[in-house]
Design a protein around this motif. Structure first.
Motif, short mmCIF file in Angstrom:
data_model
loop_
_atom_site.label_atom_id
_atom_site.label_comp_id
_atom_site.label_asym_id
_atom_site.label_seq_id
_atom_site.Cartn_x
_atom_site.Cartn_y
_atom_site.Cartn_z
N ALA A 135 0.80 -1.22 0.05
CA ALA A 135 0.03 0.05 -0.11
C ALA A 135 0.90 1.44 0.10
CB ALA A 135 -1.01 0.01 1.27
N GLU A 136 1.89 1.30 0.88
CA GLU A 136 2.59 2.64 0.95
C GLU A 136 3.34 2.73 -0.42
OE1 GLU A 136 5.32 4.91 4.24
OE2 GLU A 136 5.59 2.60 4.21
N ALA A 137 3.81 1.73 -0.92
CA ALA A 137 4.51 1.65 -2.25
C ALA A 137 3.84 2.32 -3.26
CB ALA A 137 5.25 0.50 -2.48
N ALA A 138 2.44 1.88 -3.29
CA ALA A 138 1.52 2.36 -4.34
C ALA A 138 1.18 3.65 -4.26
CB ALA A 138 0.39 1.41 -4.21
N VAL A 139 1.01 4.20 -2.82
CA VAL A 139 0.21 5.47 -2.84
C VAL A 139 1.57 6.62 -2.72
CG1 VAL A 139 -0.82 6.99 -0.91
CG2 VAL A 139 -1.49 4.58 -1.49
N PHE A 163 1.38 10.57 11.79
CA PHE A 163 0.43 9.55 11.49
C PHE A 163 0.33 9.18 10.09
CE2 PHE A 163 -1.44 11.83 14.96
CZ PHE A 163 -1.48 11.00 15.81
N THR A 164 -0.16 7.68 10.02
CA THR A 164 0.19 7.17 8.51
C THR A 164 -1.10 7.94 7.87
OG1 THR A 164 0.63 4.94 9.38
CG2 THR A 164 -0.41 5.23 7.21
N ARG A 165 -0.66 8.20 6.54
CA ARG A 165 -1.63 8.78 5.69
C ARG A 165 -2.83 8.01 5.38
NH1 ARG A 165 1.52 10.69 0.23
NH2 ARG A 165 -0.67 10.89 -0.37
N ARG A 166 -4.21 8.50 5.50
CA ARG A 166 -5.42 7.78 5.42
C ARG A 166 -5.27 6.97 4.12
NH1 ARG A 166 -10.54 7.52 7.39
NH2 ARG A 166 -12.32 7.07 5.87
N ALA A 167 -4.90 7.51 3.18
CA ALA A 167 -4.93 6.81 1.77
C ALA A 167 -4.00 5.41 1.90
CB ALA A 167 -4.38 7.72 0.84
N VAL A 168 -2.92 5.58 2.65
CA VAL A 168 -2.24 4.38 2.76
C VAL A 168 -2.86 3.34 3.50
CG1 VAL A 168 0.29 3.58 3.85
CG2 VAL A 168 0.04 5.84 2.34
N LEU A 169 -3.61 3.79 4.75
CA LEU A 169 -4.32 2.90 5.71
C LEU A 169 -5.34 2.30 4.72
CD1 LEU A 169 -4.32 1.59 8.32
CD2 LEU A 169 -5.64 3.72 9.08
N MET A 170 -6.01 3.19 4.42
CA MET A 170 -7.22 2.41 3.50
C MET A 170 -6.83 1.45 2.33
SD MET A 170 -9.60 3.65 5.26
CE MET A 170 -10.88 2.78 4.36
N ARG A 171 -5.84 1.64 1.65
CA ARG A 171 -5.12 0.78 0.57
C ARG A 171 -4.70 -0.53 1.29
NH1 ARG A 171 -3.40 1.79 -4.55
NH2 ARG A 171 -2.71 0.03 -5.64
N ALA A 172 -4.10 -0.20 2.36
CA ALA A 172 -3.42 -1.43 3.17
C ALA A 172 -4.59 -2.32 3.66
CB ALA A 172 -2.50 -0.99 4.51
N LEU A 173 -5.82 -1.84 4.17
CA LEU A 173 -6.87 -2.63 4.51
C LEU A 173 -7.47 -3.27 3.33
CD1 LEU A 173 -8.64 -0.14 6.98
CD2 LEU A 173 -7.09 -2.00 7.52
N ASP A 174 -7.72 -2.63 2.38
CA ASP A 174 -8.16 -3.36 1.05
C ASP A 174 -7.48 -4.38 0.52
OD1 ASP A 174 -10.32 -1.66 1.02
OD2 ASP A 174 -9.41 -0.08 -0.66
N ILE A 175 -6.18 -4.22 0.70
CA ILE A 175 -5.09 -5.43 0.18
C ILE A 175 -5.17 -6.51 1.32
CG2 ILE A 175 -2.72 -6.00 -0.10
CD1 ILE A 175 -2.15 -3.11 -0.95
N TYR A 176 -5.22 -6.09 2.41
CA TYR A 176 -5.34 -7.19 3.61
C TYR A 176 -6.70 -8.05 3.34
CZ TYR A 176 -3.84 -9.05 8.07
OH TYR A 176 -3.06 -9.97 9.00
N LEU A 177 -7.95 -7.45 3.21
CA LEU A 177 -9.09 -8.24 2.85
C LEU A 177 -9.04 -8.78 1.62
CD1 LEU A 177 -11.31 -5.46 4.10
CD2 LEU A 177 -11.37 -7.43 5.22
N ALA A 178 -8.25 -8.33 0.61
CA ALA A 178 -8.29 -9.30 -0.84
C ALA A 178 -7.27 -10.56 -0.68
CB ALA A 178 -7.72 -8.15 -1.78
#
Length: 277
Positions: free
Chosen positions: A136-140, A206-221
């Protein structure tokens, strides 16, 4: 001599442990390890009269070691040389800036034929979370930052016991898969255990919201089961070694065997250079 960079921000680690205790410590993995420790000590079949316990949350472990000297997991351990017949280093070595030095200090505190037990998180711990955050962080942002403390593999950690001179070294691991209704429950558990990010090299915002939300999506996927629960791996590594003593079993000298391996196995040994038909 160049001083190596510190892995852990100790003040930050102390703060997150204090917050975990203040909010109602929930160290269920440590509680499971306490039961395992009790079983392992029973198997040793020895009465220890002067134990020492190195732990951030000693209250979890004292039911098994009620008479132990309690030692904080500082860089310099409050241990007297040769004073103990058992030293247990409980769930703190993975945060140590110098894990080898910690084991050496524990070994020096042991009497001859004293037992060292180290319990820590191993390299498989939270591999799902690490992968999701990194992707997620690499992508964002196009980069990576330290988020999960690096943890050793069981083989490498076992080699440390031999490196410091402990006899009869054994390293083994116990892996647990924990299911959560959503990733936020995992983060809550990490806070309750005092195991959130305390790396010295972490970003101080704090971790950027975009990074966190992308990480959650990846985790769920990638790590959700058919019921929509996500899974997190926790690996507990156990390190066991004894301070040398003449009463311990010693390996045989090379060439001292009195029987051939082929005789013991009931097989025929081919002369050197010949191949089986």
């Amino acid at each position: 001599m160049t001083t190596p960079p510190l892995l852990t921000d100790r003040p930050a680690l102390d703060r997150q442990r204090l917050r975990a205790r203040a909010r109602g410590l929930d160290a269920f993995l440590q509680e499971e390890a306490v039961a395992d420790l009790q079983e392992r000590l029973i198997e040793v079949n020895r009465t220890f009269t002067s134990p020492a316990l190195i732990a951030a949350f000693p209250e979890i472990w004292t039911p098994v070691l009620p008479d132990a000297k309690i030692v904080p997991d500082a860089e310099v351990l409050d241990l007297e040389e040769g004073a103990h017949d058992l030293v247990v280093h409980a769930f703190a070595l993975h945060w140590a800036n110098d894990p080898v030095g910690q084991i050496v200090q524990a070994m020096r505190a042991l009497k001859p034929d004293g037992l060292f037990i180290g319990i820590l998180f191993g390299g498989q711990t939270l591999h799902e979370l690490r992968a999701a955050l990194a992707e997620a962080e690499a992508a964002v942002t196009g980069g990576l930052s330290p988020r999960v403390v690096p943890m050793g593999e069981v083989r490498d950690l076992g080699a440390l016991l031999q490196r410091v001179g402990l006899a009869l070294p054994v390293a083994d691991s116990v892996t647990r898969d924990v299911a959560y209704t959503n990733p936020m429950r995992l983060f809550a558990d990490l806070r309750a255990m005092g195991e959130t990010n305390a790396l010295a090299g972490r970003r101080r915002h704090f971790t950027r919201r975009a990074v966190l939300m992308r990480a959650l999506d990846i985790y769920l996927a990638h790590y959700a089961d058919a019921e929509g629960r996500i899974h997190a791996t926790f690996e507990t590594i156990w390190l066991t070694g004894w301070t040398p003593h003449e009463s311990q079993q010693q390996p045989l000298r090379p060439g001292s065997a009195r029987r051939r391996l082929a005789d013991a196995l009931g097989t025929f040994e081919l002369p050197t250079g010949e191949k089986p038909v």
